[in-house]
Design a protein around this motif. Structure first.
Motif, mmCIF file in Angstrom:
data_model
loop_
_atom_site.group_PDB
_atom_site.id
_atom_site.type_symbol
_atom_site.label_atom_id
_atom_site.label_comp_id
_atom_site.label_asym_id
_atom_site.label_seq_id
_atom_site.Cartn_x
_atom_site.Cartn_y
_atom_site.Cartn_z
ATOM 1 N N ILE A 97 35.389 35.235 36.973
ATOM 2 C CA ILE A 97 36.079 36.017 35.947
ATOM 3 C C ILE A 97 37.557 35.685 36.096
ATOM 4 O O ILE A 97 38.114 35.795 37.186
ATOM 5 C CB ILE A 97 35.864 37.533 36.122
ATOM 6 C CG1 ILE A 97 34.378 37.873 36.114
ATOM 7 C CG2 ILE A 97 36.595 38.301 35.035
ATOM 8 C CD1 ILE A 97 34.078 39.325 36.438
ATOM 9 N N ARG A 98 38.171 35.239 34.987
ATOM 10 C CA ARG A 98 39.586 34.855 35.024
ATOM 11 C C ARG A 98 40.358 35.585 33.946
ATOM 12 O O ARG A 98 39.880 35.747 32.830
ATOM 13 C CB ARG A 98 39.771 33.358 34.756
ATOM 14 C CG ARG A 98 39.273 32.459 35.807
ATOM 15 C CD ARG A 98 39.702 31.033 35.603
ATOM 16 N NE ARG A 98 39.488 30.553 34.232
ATOM 17 C CZ ARG A 98 40.018 29.438 33.762
ATOM 18 N NH1 ARG A 98 40.813 28.714 34.513
ATOM 19 N NH2 ARG A 98 39.770 29.051 32.534
ATOM 20 N N GLN A 111 43.643 35.960 27.553
ATOM 21 C CA GLN A 111 42.194 35.929 27.421
ATOM 22 C C GLN A 111 41.562 36.351 28.741
ATOM 23 O O GLN A 111 42.094 36.078 29.811
ATOM 24 C CB GLN A 111 41.695 34.527 27.082
ATOM 25 C CG GLN A 111 42.050 34.065 25.707
ATOM 26 C CD GLN A 111 41.477 32.688 25.411
ATOM 27 O OE1 GLN A 111 41.179 31.907 26.316
ATOM 28 N NE2 GLN A 111 41.318 32.388 24.137
ATOM 29 N N LEU A 112 40.443 37.004 28.640
ATOM 30 C CA LEU A 112 39.625 37.337 29.793
ATOM 31 C C LEU A 112 38.370 36.486 29.686
ATOM 32 O O LEU A 112 37.619 36.601 28.717
ATOM 33 C CB LEU A 112 39.279 38.832 29.785
ATOM 34 C CG LEU A 112 38.536 39.376 30.984
ATOM 35 C CD1 LEU A 112 39.356 39.204 32.258
ATOM 36 C CD2 LEU A 112 38.182 40.838 30.778
ATOM 37 N N GLU A 113 38.189 35.590 30.652
ATOM 38 C CA GLU A 113 37.077 34.632 30.599
ATOM 39 C C GLU A 113 36.042 34.951 31.666
ATOM 40 O O GLU A 113 36.377 35.229 32.812
ATOM 41 C CB GLU A 113 37.586 33.205 30.843
ATOM 42 C CG GLU A 113 38.497 32.679 29.781
ATOM 43 C CD GLU A 113 38.911 31.236 30.050
ATOM 44 O OE1 GLU A 113 38.661 30.721 31.159
ATOM 45 O OE2 GLU A 113 39.490 30.631 29.137
ATOM 46 N N VAL A 151 41.890 46.081 31.718
ATOM 47 C CA VAL A 151 40.454 45.786 31.790
ATOM 48 C C VAL A 151 40.135 45.078 33.109
ATOM 49 O O VAL A 151 39.157 45.411 33.783
ATOM 50 C CB VAL A 151 40.006 44.936 30.581
ATOM 51 C CG1 VAL A 151 38.554 44.505 30.726
ATOM 52 C CG2 VAL A 151 40.205 45.702 29.287
ATOM 53 N N ALA A 152 40.976 44.115 33.492
ATOM 54 C CA ALA A 152 40.766 43.398 34.752
ATOM 55 C C ALA A 152 40.844 44.362 35.939
ATOM 56 O O ALA A 152 40.034 44.271 36.872
ATOM 57 C CB ALA A 152 41.791 42.277 34.900
ATOM 58 N N ARG A 157 37.979 47.511 40.184
ATOM 59 C CA ARG A 157 37.550 48.788 40.757
ATOM 60 C C ARG A 157 36.031 48.950 40.686
ATOM 61 O O ARG A 157 35.443 49.651 41.494
ATOM 62 C CB ARG A 157 38.237 49.950 40.037
ATOM 63 C CG ARG A 157 39.665 50.166 40.489
ATOM 64 C CD ARG A 157 40.233 51.480 39.972
ATOM 65 N NE ARG A 157 40.437 51.497 38.531
ATOM 66 C CZ ARG A 157 41.498 51.004 37.913
ATOM 67 N NH1 ARG A 157 42.464 50.457 38.598
ATOM 68 N NH2 ARG A 157 41.602 51.075 36.599
ATOM 69 N N ALA A 158 35.400 48.293 39.713
ATOM 70 C CA ALA A 158 33.942 48.370 39.571
ATOM 71 C C ALA A 158 33.225 47.422 40.529
ATOM 72 O O ALA A 158 32.004 47.430 40.594
ATOM 73 C CB ALA A 158 33.541 48.055 38.138
ATOM 74 N N GLY A 159 33.970 46.589 41.246
ATOM 75 C CA GLY A 159 33.348 45.718 42.242
ATOM 76 C C GLY A 159 33.306 44.246 41.892
ATOM 77 O O GLY A 159 32.651 43.468 42.577
#
Length: 167
Positions: A97-98, A111-113, A151-152, A157-159
């Motif tokens: 995840i980048r 962008q979130l990839e 969001v990142a 925090r979600a792991g």
């Protein structure tokens, strides 16, 4: 007042007011196309633009939530909703995840990839570390309706491991 919310699922999608604004713009263009019926080229152009806006508004309202992260399972997972259906990827099926940004037309855009493994891909990486069996899923601020950095942070925090490659 009960403020207990289910914090095991985080969801992001295009804001509803933005989608309704697109739909309103499409309807206005349709009315304008009807009112300018004496100009055939104008009718075609405005009608086409109206259909595009209405289609985009429908897409933004239909594909909800666009991205969801679930943390209540034994293993965190992300769920991506597309026109072809809903796809869920547990953490071990997410290669990377980048969070990136780059210059486009004189301004920075982000962008979130997600690089996710295809269903038939092995979980272990090849010896050279380069994978050719991944699927790239890209989200912009429009898709998620939130700041990509936030969001990142929520995904971390979600792991999930999120690489921040912003400049």
């Amino acid at each position: 007042m009960d403020n207990s919310a289910d914090l095991s699922t985080l969801e992001w999608s295009t804001p509803r007011p933005a989608a309704f604004t697109l739909a309103a713009g499409g309807l206005i263009l349709l009315v304008a196309a009807v009112l300018t019926a004496s100009d055939p080229v104008g009718v075609v152009l405005m009608g086409f633009a109206a259909l595009l806006l209405l289609g985009f508004a429908g897409y933004a309202l239909w594909i909800r939530p666009r991205l969801a992260a679930t943390t209540d399972d034994p293993q965190p997972a992300i769920t991506v909703r597309t026109l072809s259906g809903t796809h869920t990827y547990p953490r071990d099926r997410i290669d990377r995840i980048r969070l990136i940004d780059f210059r486009r037309i004189g301004r920075r855009t982000g962008q979130l990839e997600f690089d996710v493994l295809r269903d038939d891909a092995p979980s272990t990486a090849p010896a050279d570390g380069l994978r050719e069996d991944t699927r790239l899923v890209v989200f912009s601020r429009w898709d998620l309706g939130a700041d990509l950095g936030d969001v990142a942070d929520d995904l971390r925090r979600a792991g999930f491991v999120v690489e921040d490659q912003r400049k």
